[in-house]
Write an enzyme that holds these catalytic residues in place. Structure first.
Site, PDB file in Angstrom:
ATOM      1  N   GLU A 142      37.174  52.193 -93.855  1.00 59.94           N
ATOM      2  CA  GLU A 142      37.637  52.226 -95.251  1.00 59.94           C
ATOM      3  C   GLU A 142      37.354  50.844 -95.809  1.00 59.94           C
ATOM      4  O   GLU A 142      38.104  49.900 -95.552  1.00 59.94           O
ATOM      5  CB  GLU A 142      39.134  52.564 -95.304  1.00 59.94           C
ATOM      6  CG  GLU A 142      39.494  53.933 -94.736  1.00 59.94           C
ATOM      7  CD  GLU A 142      39.135  55.095 -95.671  1.00 59.94           C
ATOM      8  OE1 GLU A 142      38.914  54.844 -96.867  1.00 59.94           O
ATOM      9  OE2 GLU A 142      39.066  56.241 -95.191  1.00 59.94           O
ATOM     10  N   CYS A 161      41.653  47.813-103.501  1.00 55.72           N
ATOM     11  CA  CYS A 161      40.267  48.195-103.187  1.00 55.72           C
ATOM     12  C   CYS A 161      39.672  49.122-104.245  1.00 55.72           C
ATOM     13  O   CYS A 161      38.474  49.106-104.472  1.00 55.72           O
ATOM     14  CB  CYS A 161      40.195  48.847-101.820  1.00 55.72           C
ATOM     15  SG  CYS A 161      41.195  50.334-101.697  1.00 55.72           S
TER      16      CYS A 161
HETATM   17  P1  NAD Z   1      39.360  41.651 -93.731  1.00 56.35           P
HETATM   18  O1  NAD Z   1      38.130  42.407 -93.412  1.00 56.35           O
HETATM   19  O2  NAD Z   1      39.297  40.177 -93.819  1.00 56.35           O
HETATM   20  O3  NAD Z   1      40.534  41.971 -92.696  1.00 56.35           O
HETATM   21  C1  NAD Z   1      40.874  43.263 -92.298  1.00 56.35           C
HETATM   22  C2  NAD Z   1      41.325  43.224 -90.861  1.00 56.35           C
HETATM   23  O4  NAD Z   1      40.248  42.744 -90.059  1.00 56.35           O
HETATM   24  C3  NAD Z   1      42.521  42.318 -90.609  1.00 56.35           C
HETATM   25  O5  NAD Z   1      43.430  42.970 -89.742  1.00 56.35           O
HETATM   26  C4  NAD Z   1      41.906  41.110 -89.958  1.00 56.35           C
HETATM   27  O6  NAD Z   1      42.779  40.507 -89.013  1.00 56.35           O
HETATM   28  C5  NAD Z   1      40.693  41.652 -89.250  1.00 56.35           C
HETATM   29  N1  NAD Z   1      39.608  40.663 -89.159  1.00 56.35           N
HETATM   30  C6  NAD Z   1      39.352  39.650 -90.018  1.00 56.35           C
HETATM   31  N2  NAD Z   1      38.280  38.951 -89.605  1.00 56.35           N
HETATM   32  C7  NAD Z   1      37.848  39.523 -88.471  1.00 56.35           C
HETATM   33  C8  NAD Z   1      36.757  39.268 -87.576  1.00 56.35           C
HETATM   34  N3  NAD Z   1      35.913  38.247 -87.765  1.00 56.35           N
HETATM   35  N4  NAD Z   1      36.617  40.068 -86.516  1.00 56.35           N
HETATM   36  C9  NAD Z   1      37.444  41.099 -86.321  1.00 56.35           C
HETATM   37  N5  NAD Z   1      38.489  41.385 -87.117  1.00 56.35           N
HETATM   38  C10 NAD Z   1      38.698  40.617 -88.191  1.00 56.35           C
HETATM   39  O7  NAD Z   1      39.833  42.335 -95.071  1.00 56.35           O
HETATM   40  P2  NAD Z   1      40.968  41.847 -95.992  1.00 56.35           P
HETATM   41  O8  NAD Z   1      40.556  40.576 -96.663  1.00 56.35           O
HETATM   42  O9  NAD Z   1      42.239  41.861 -95.224  1.00 56.35           O
HETATM   43  O10 NAD Z   1      40.986  43.022 -97.086  1.00 56.35           O
HETATM   44  C11 NAD Z   1      40.234  43.000 -98.257  1.00 56.35           C
HETATM   45  C12 NAD Z   1      39.075  43.960 -98.202  1.00 56.35           C
HETATM   46  O11 NAD Z   1      39.504  45.216 -97.755  1.00 56.35           O
HETATM   47  C13 NAD Z   1      38.454  44.205 -99.565  1.00 56.35           C
HETATM   48  O12 NAD Z   1      37.068  44.260 -99.437  1.00 56.35           O
HETATM   49  C14 NAD Z   1      38.987  45.573 -99.965  1.00 56.35           C
HETATM   50  O13 NAD Z   1      38.179  46.287-100.864  1.00 56.35           O
HETATM   51  C15 NAD Z   1      39.066  46.244 -98.645  1.00 56.35           C
HETATM   52  N6  NAD Z   1      40.045  47.316 -98.676  1.00 56.35           N
HETATM   53  C16 NAD Z   1      39.611  48.582 -98.594  1.00 56.35           C
HETATM   54  C17 NAD Z   1      40.532  49.622 -98.671  1.00 56.35           C
HETATM   55  C18 NAD Z   1      40.108  51.050 -98.585  1.00 56.35           C
HETATM   56  O14 NAD Z   1      40.987  51.895 -98.433  1.00 56.35           O
HETATM   57  N7  NAD Z   1      38.846  51.380 -98.653  1.00 56.35           N
HETATM   58  C19 NAD Z   1      41.885  49.329 -98.843  1.00 56.35           C
HETATM   59  C20 NAD Z   1      42.279  48.005 -98.928  1.00 56.35           C
HETATM   60  C21 NAD Z   1      41.348  46.984 -98.842  1.00 56.35           C
END
Ligand code: NAD
Length: 457
Positions: free
Chosen positions: A212, A246
């Protein structure tokens, strides 16, 4: 590390006992979860205020209320979802019976982001429990107050060999979680960049993944739109959670003939909703941390500000801001904004608007404001996107009967309601044959039977 592997192996062993399979077990767990959430409702609300300045009303609409409603709906429909579903049997297999048999996947890993830190961890958890799985939950580390309360809820409600809460820094913890153990499914919500890392790790173990992700969701306002309603609904969604959503409209594409009028309505609505000083508004959120605050300030740099633009680093506040027609080459039009900046771009022809949308293909959502049904249908068919709305924004997310998910860049797979149950289930296709009649046609030798076979198959 060894401790973590032991935990994961204990989860696998529990799943293998079959204890999660009965419908009663699943419903009981969902009820326990509901009770715990109700018990911690105030603590969650306070935590979400501390992490993101969300009011308790906003928390109810977008976090706790949504999750509780999903639990209720799941409990109500679970027996129907779990029941074998008969399908027609083809001619050669008559008089056999064919049906679809859902079964749990096994041990699943759910990874969540920070913008709706509770809802985006617990909504997939509900689907995973309903489908009879064991779960490892990895919350976001960027909303620490909520992370702590969620940990208390999980630890109090579930045995760790059934649902394990695994908080920590994603870049460090996720490789540990994913390299050491083979999950039966990974469900990830977050940025497209990290989604790619997760997908590669899952692929290395042939583990299916739901992603997602994010992206730039366009919002089209045609010359046939009701501008007053459009402005209210756009402002309401775009500046909710300070734009950190998002499926928020990332940018507006407005027909030239109504652009000035829409801008007037947008400005008036922002003032009405958040007042002269949105920093003091009860309803207005904060940016999650300094890194994102600086990222957003940089996106504003060099842009023509139509409204807003004020910011306060100490309070992580950025006002609801309208930007006038940024160049498509500007960073604000190249990356997902994920904050309270709203570019307003005029267009003359549908082709021109479509060309702009295609610069960021497969958005997570698309919104069209128009009173012309044909025009709405035209846009819904023209653009490949995850899901969307006509004459409103983001509200499709609240309807459990609609699958929620992206497409390509914006995601793979879907969930909510029955779609969550299916995402966390494997659907076995079963044929139950009869021992009589036992027609000789299908057995060797086939020699000389071609004419009959052609008739039958
Ligand atoms: P992110 O990708 O930074 O983090 C998401 C998860 O991934 C967290 O639990 C984090 O600990 C983990 N993570 C971060 N860096 C990592 C790495 N290098 N390796 C492995 N895991 C890692 O995302 P965010 O900043 O928390 O969220 C924002 C993004 O999420 C935006 O792009 C938004 O559009 C998207 N989003 C999508 C939905 C949806 O339902 N499609 C909903 C909410 C947010």
């Amino acid at each position: 590390m060894a401790g973590l592997i032991n935990h994961l192996n204990a989860i696998r062993s529990f799943f293998n006992t079959g204890g999660t399979r009965p419908s009663d077990f699943r419903k009981q767990q969902l009820l326990r979860l509901k009770e715990s959430i109700l018990k911690y409702e105030e603590a969650l609300s306070n935590a979400l205020f501390s992490d993101l300045h969300k009011s308790k009303e906003e928390v109810w609409i977008t976090e706790t209320g949504m999750v509780l409603s999903e639990i209720n709906a799941c409990i109500k429909s679970l027996d129907e979802w779990m029941a074998p579903q008969p399908v027609p049997t083809n001619f050669v297999n008559i008089p056999g019976k064919s049906y679809l048999l859902p079964e749990p996947l096994g041990v699943v890993l759910i990874i969540a982001p920070w913008n709706y830190p509770f809802q985006l961890l617990f909504m997939p958890l509900i689907g995973a429990i309903a489908a009879g799985n064991c779960v490892v939950l990895k919350p976001s580390e960027l909303t620490p107050a909520t992370e702590k309360i969620m940990g208390q809820i999980i630890a109090e409600t579930f045995a760790p060999n059934y649902i394990l809460y695994a908080p920590g820094e994603g870049a460090v913890l996720i490789p540990e979680l994913m390299d050491a153990f083979r999950y039966d499914h990974v469900f990830y919500t977050g940025s497209t960049a990290v989604g790619r890392i997760i997908y590669q790790k899952a692929a290395a173990q042939l583990t299916p993944a739901t992603l997602e992700l994010g992206g730039k969701s366009p919002c089209i306002i045609t010359r046939n739109a009701s501008l007053k309603v459009a402005a209210k609904r756009i402002v309401n969604i775009k500046f909710s959670n300070a734009g950190q959503m998002c499926i928020t409209p990332d940018y507006l594409l407005v027909h030239h003939s109504v652009k000035e009028a829409l801008i007037r309505q947008l400005k008036a609505t922002i003032l009405k909703f958040y007042g002269e000083h949105p920093i003091t508004s009860y309803d207005y959120g904060r940016i999650v941390n300094k890194k994102h605050f600086n990222r957003l300030r940089n996106l504003m740099e060099g842009q023509t500000i139509l409204h807003g633009g004020e910011h306060n680093e100490e309070q992580l506040f950025i006002a609801p801001t309208l930007l006038d027609a940024p160049s498509m080459e500007a960073p604000v039009m190249k990356e997902e904004i994920f904050g309270p900046l709203l570019p307003v771009i005029g267009y003359g022809s549908d082709e021109e608007a479509l060309a702009r949308i295609r610069q960021n293909e497969n958005p997570l959502a698309l919104y069209v404001f128009t009173s012309d049904k044909k025009e709405a249908d035209h846009w819904l068919q023209q653009v490949p996107f995850g899901g969307g709305c006509v004459n409103t924004a983001a509200m499709h997310y609240l309807n459990k009967n609609l699958p929620f998910g992206g497409r390509g860049n914006s995601g793979i797979g879907r969930y909510h309601g029955r779609f969550s149950f299916e995402t966390f289930s494997h659907i076995k296709g079963i044929l139950k044959a009869q021992t009589w009649p036992d027609i000789p046609l299908a057995y060797p030798t086939l020699k000389g039977k071609l004419k009959t076979l052609k008739k039958v198959i």
